[in-house]
Design an enzyme around this catalytic site. Sequence first.
Site, PDB file in Angstrom:
ATOM      1  CG  ASP A  50      28.277  30.155  56.320  1.00 24.45           C
ATOM      2  OD1 ASP A  50      28.989  29.961  57.322  1.00 24.45           O
ATOM      3  OD2 ASP A  50      27.540  31.155  56.188  1.00 24.45           O
ATOM      4  CE  LYS A  75      23.921  35.506  45.753  1.00 24.01           C
ATOM      5  NZ  LYS A  75      24.077  35.723  44.303  1.00 24.01           N
ATOM      6  CE1 TYR A 135      29.807  32.455  47.406  1.00 25.70           C
ATOM      7  CE2 TYR A 135      27.472  32.937  47.506  1.00 25.70           C
ATOM      8  CZ  TYR A 135      28.543  32.293  46.917  1.00 25.70           C
ATOM      9  OH  TYR A 135      28.332  31.493  45.826  1.00 25.70           O
ATOM     10  CG  ASP A 173      28.724  31.707  34.677  1.00 25.41           C
ATOM     11  OD1 ASP A 173      29.519  31.933  35.612  1.00 25.41           O
ATOM     12  OD2 ASP A 173      27.531  31.346  34.851  1.00 25.41           O
TER      13      ASP A 173
HETATM   14  C1  LIG Z   1      25.494  28.434  44.017  1.00 27.54           C
HETATM   15  C2  LIG Z   1      25.422  26.970  44.368  1.00 27.54           C
HETATM   16  C3  LIG Z   1      25.900  25.993  43.511  1.00 27.54           C
HETATM   17  N1  LIG Z   1      25.819  24.676  43.868  1.00 27.54           N
HETATM   18  C4  LIG Z   1      26.366  23.679  42.945  1.00 27.54           C
HETATM   19  C5  LIG Z   1      25.805  23.734  41.532  1.00 27.54           C
HETATM   20  C6  LIG Z   1      26.967  23.286  40.685  1.00 27.54           C
HETATM   21  O1  LIG Z   1      26.985  21.861  40.616  1.00 27.54           O
HETATM   22  C7  LIG Z   1      28.206  23.728  41.460  1.00 27.54           C
HETATM   23  C8  LIG Z   1      28.821  25.002  40.923  1.00 27.54           C
HETATM   24  O2  LIG Z   1      27.789  25.950  40.817  1.00 27.54           O
HETATM   25  P1  LIG Z   1      28.032  27.283  40.000  1.00 27.54           P
HETATM   26  O3  LIG Z   1      28.834  26.981  38.763  1.00 27.54           O
HETATM   27  O4  LIG Z   1      26.703  27.966  39.838  1.00 27.54           O
HETATM   28  O5  LIG Z   1      28.958  28.122  41.007  1.00 27.54           O
HETATM   29  P2  LIG Z   1      29.337  29.671  40.842  1.00 27.54           P
HETATM   30  O6  LIG Z   1      29.588  29.992  39.401  1.00 27.54           O
HETATM   31  O7  LIG Z   1      30.385  29.961  41.835  1.00 27.54           O
HETATM   32  O8  LIG Z   1      27.987  30.386  41.259  1.00 27.54           O
HETATM   33  C9  LIG Z   1      27.954  31.407  42.234  1.00 27.54           C
HETATM   34  O9  LIG Z   1      28.549  32.523  41.650  1.00 27.54           O
HETATM   35  C10 LIG Z   1      28.012  33.798  41.847  1.00 27.54           C
HETATM   36  C11 LIG Z   1      29.142  34.767  41.988  1.00 27.54           C
HETATM   37  C12 LIG Z   1      27.012  33.950  42.914  1.00 27.54           C
HETATM   38  O10 LIG Z   1      26.788  35.032  43.435  1.00 27.54           O
HETATM   39  C13 LIG Z   1      26.172  32.808  43.281  1.00 27.54           C
HETATM   40  O11 LIG Z   1      26.185  32.621  44.674  1.00 27.54           O
HETATM   41  C14 LIG Z   1      26.509  31.546  42.625  1.00 27.54           C
HETATM   42  O12 LIG Z   1      25.688  31.492  41.468  1.00 27.54           O
HETATM   43  O13 LIG Z   1      27.748  23.948  42.811  1.00 27.54           O
HETATM   44  C15 LIG Z   1      25.267  24.258  45.059  1.00 27.54           C
HETATM   45  O14 LIG Z   1      25.197  23.049  45.361  1.00 27.54           O
HETATM   46  N2  LIG Z   1      24.771  25.215  45.916  1.00 27.54           N
HETATM   47  C16 LIG Z   1      24.824  26.552  45.626  1.00 27.54           C
HETATM   48  O15 LIG Z   1      24.373  27.390  46.459  1.00 27.54           O
END
Ligand SMILES: Cc1cn([C@H]2C[C@H](O)[C@@H](COP(=O)(O)OP(=O)(O)O[C@H]3O[C@H](C)C(=O)[C@H](O)[C@H]3O)O2)c(=O)[nH]c1=O
Length: 193
Positions: A50, A75, A135, A173
């Site tokens: 989750d 997801k 999600y 990003d």
């Molecule tokens: C996705 C994820 C990230 N992390 C850690 C890695 C980074 O230190 C921090 C933030 O990660 P990130 O910047 O990739 O988070 P989002 O930009 O919200 O990424 C998500 O955004 C889009 C919309 C998605 O569909 C994916 O599920 C996912 O990539 O959380 C974790 O520890 N576990 C995880 O499952």
Amino acid sequence: MAKFMVHPTNLQDVKLLTPTVHGDQRGFFSESYTARDFKEVGIRQDFVQDNHSYSRQAGVLRGLHFQTGEAAQTKLIRVVTGVVYDVLVDLRQGSPTYLKTEGYLLTGHNQRQLLVPRGFAHGFVTLTDEVHFLYKCDNYYCKQAEGGISWQTPELAGIWPLAVDQALLSPKDTQLPTLAEFRQNNPFVYGKI
Ligand SMILES: Cc1cn([C@H]2C[C@H](O)[C@@H](COP(=O)(O)OP(=O)(O)O[C@H]3O[C@H](C)C(=O)[C@H](O)[C@H]3O)O2)c(=O)[nH]c1=O
């Protein structure tokens, strides 16, 4: 009583549904997930993780992301508070909707849930402050298998709400390639997604 309202989508295997919400003068109760009832609408994945992301303001844009190869994730998404516009790109070579895109308005009020199958690039932009985005995933996070495409890739021109002119992105990003650049640099990974 029907457990869900199922809404049509234009992307193969993407499901959009609204669970039954029991409202009363206190507020509401809803079974947001039951394996039994979700299986009845074809959502048979065993979810193992989750996730909960919180975005403090409108204009936060996360994605578009996916995990490649064996680490690909399905997801099951819902928004608990706030409003997001959720965008998908079908990256599955051979899919009838290969490279097709679609957007969905998910809000804490409409309670809509979106199933994003493995092989889709996924991203969203918040349209309100204070968005809690939850999600379920049917595969664990695997940093080494992370892939992504820029929200400004030409294939997504015109799909984002007009209000999104000042998107707030993570540094990661802002560096994402266009879809064409990703395909060029990952010919095989791309095919296996
Ligand atoms: C996705 C994820 C990230 N992390 C850690 C890695 C980074 O230190 C921090 C933030 O990660 P990130 O910047 O990739 O988070 P989002 O930009 O919200 O990424 C998500 O955004 C889009 C919309 C998605 O569909 C994916 O599920 C996912 O990539 O959380 C974790 O520890 N576990 C995880 O499952």
